[in-house]
Structures are given as structure tokens and as C-alpha cells.
Design a protein around this motif. Structure first.
Motif, short mmCIF file in Angstrom:
data_model
loop_
_atom_site.label_atom_id
_atom_site.label_comp_id
_atom_site.label_asym_id
_atom_site.label_seq_id
_atom_site.Cartn_x
_atom_site.Cartn_y
_atom_site.Cartn_z
N ASN A 22 47.39 56.23 63.91
CA ASN A 22 46.26 55.94 64.78
C ASN A 22 46.51 54.74 65.68
N LYS A 134 41.49 64.82 70.51
CA LYS A 134 41.40 63.75 71.50
C LYS A 134 41.04 62.41 70.86
N ASN A 135 40.14 62.42 69.88
CA ASN A 135 39.76 61.21 69.16
C ASN A 135 40.04 61.42 67.67
N PRO A 136 41.31 61.28 67.28
CA PRO A 136 41.69 61.62 65.91
C PRO A 136 41.04 60.71 64.87
N THR A 138 40.93 58.60 61.26
CA THR A 138 41.92 57.72 60.63
C THR A 138 42.70 58.50 59.58
#
Length: 229
Positions: A22, A134-136, A138
Motif C-alpha cells: 500500500n 483503484k483504492n486498495p 490495507t
């Protein structure tokens, strides 16, 4: 000397060990580095096939390095080098082998081109269907992943050894484990068969007390977030 190129490679699924996917780790390298160490069962046919491929690439790149040495002296020195294993054995806290093997994949997070232009990059993260996240979330240790990698290799004169270094490109997230998440089994909590045990009803709405509770908390100066657990 230009290095021989190989197609990128998709690994079998493995369990992530201390991944940094991340955000890059800058503790030892100011430019930052993404890492993804995967643990595999070496007895699985697909893992054995991966190891054979990695060893083949390593050996071919080593021969290419020797054949394209700049000087006869360097060529003679390289011929005496040994090749490093393409994996390491996983050890537990007591230093005993777990039976799994580890392969470490790395990606440099930033740098500067020969023309002086700064660049940054990060690994692609995809879900089980191959769709980019797009918004991985944790991604923590224990997550099940597949890694797409490219191959770098080179000699380390101080060790007189030639190493294969799989370069991280992207990961496919198959099973997610977030940092700190543990199941009851992980903590050794078995079912308690004693009578009167509490059984959760996760279908019921959550309740946090009525107005009296809120007034009491306010009178005591509580803010719901500053106390010790």
C-alpha cells in the motif's frame, strides 16, 4: 551490458509475509521500495514448475553475464562465482523450518532518469476477477496473492555469487487479511461448552445505551475515545 529479456511471470498463489504494497518502505532506502514476500508449499506441482522456471532464467542470465564480460579477467572471475538459490526456507520464531519456502519480490518506488527527470511508480493491485482496485485495502500478512514479476539478475562480487531478483510488477488479491486481524482460532479460542455462555446475535441492531447513559458519560467528562481499554 544489456541483459537478456524474458516475458513477465505470474506466480501460483502464495501467502503474503510482511508485505509493503500500500505504501513504499523508506526505512532503509530513501527512494522507497514496495515489497511482497510470498510463502509457498514446495510440494505443489505448480510451485515446483515455478522454481524450475526461475532456476532456468537465473542460469541463462548467468551464462549471458559471463559470455558478455567486458574483459578476460572479469570473465575468468565470473566463472568462479556460484549461483544463489531462487528461494529461502521459511523459519518460525524458534528458528525451525516451517516446510514452506519464501520468494521476495521488490519494486523501487522512485528515482531519476538519466535526463534528470524524477519518476514514481507503484504496483498494480487487482481483485480475483482481474479488475484493478483503484483504492486498495490495507493488505496484511496472510493475504493470499499471486504476483506478476519481471526478472533482474546480477553478480555480487563481495559474495562471489550471482543472484536472481524477481521484480514486482503487480499483485492479484485472492484473499484479504488486514493488519492485526485475527480469528478466534488464531488466538486459541475454542468453543466453550459450559452452560450459560454468551452467543452473539449478529442480525440484531447495535445499541449503545439511552439518553441517561449519554448524560452520565457527559457528566463524568467521558468522550468515548480517550480512555484505556
Amino acid at each position: 551490458m544489456a541483459q537478456k529479456k524474458y516475458p513477465s511471470f505470474n506466480t501460483p498463489k502464495g501467502a503474503a509475509v510482511w508485505p509493503n504494497l500500500n505504501a513504499p518502505d523508506t526505512k532503509f532506502k530513501p527512494e522507497g521500495e514496495y515489497t511482497c514476500k510470498l510463502a509457498f508449499d514446495p510440494n505443489l506441482p505448480e510451485v515446483q514448475k515455478m522454481i524450475e522456471h526461475f532456476e532456468k532464467v537465473r542460469d541463462e542470465l548467468f551464462k549471458h553475464e559471463i559470455a558478455n564480460a567486458d574483459t578476460p579477467v572479469k570473465k575468468k572471475a565470473l566463472e568462479k562465482y556460484q549461483v544463489a538459490p531462487v528461494f529461502t526456507e521459511e523459519l518460525d520464531k524458534e528458528g525451525e523450518e516451517t516446510g514452506r519456502i519464501l520468494i521476495n519480490f521488490k519494486m523501487k518506488a522512485s528515482g531519476t532518469t538519466k535526463q534528470g527527470k524524477a519518476w514514481t511508480r507503484k504496483p498494480g493491485i487487482f481483485d480475483s476477477k482481474g479488475v484493478e482496485i483503484k483504492n486498495p485495502p490495507t493488505i496484511g500478512g496472510g493475504s493470499i496473492l499471486r504476483v506478476n514479476c519481471e526478472f533482474n539478475a546480477g553478480p555480487v562480487p563481495s559474495a562471489k555469487t550471482f543472484y536472481l531478483s524477481p521484480k514486482l510488477v503487480g499483485v492479484k488479491l485472492l484473499e484479504l487479511v488486514t493488519f492485526g486481524a485475527k480469528t478466534a482460532k488464531d488466538m486459541g479460542f475454542d468453543e466453550d461448552e459450559s452452560e450459560g455462555g454468551y452467543v452473539a446475535d449478529n442480525s440484531a441492531p447495535a445499541t449503545f445505551g439511552g439518553e441517561d447513559d449519554a448524560d452520565e458519560s457527559a457528566n463524568e467528562g467521558g468522550n468515548g475515545g480517550s480512555g484505556d481499554f
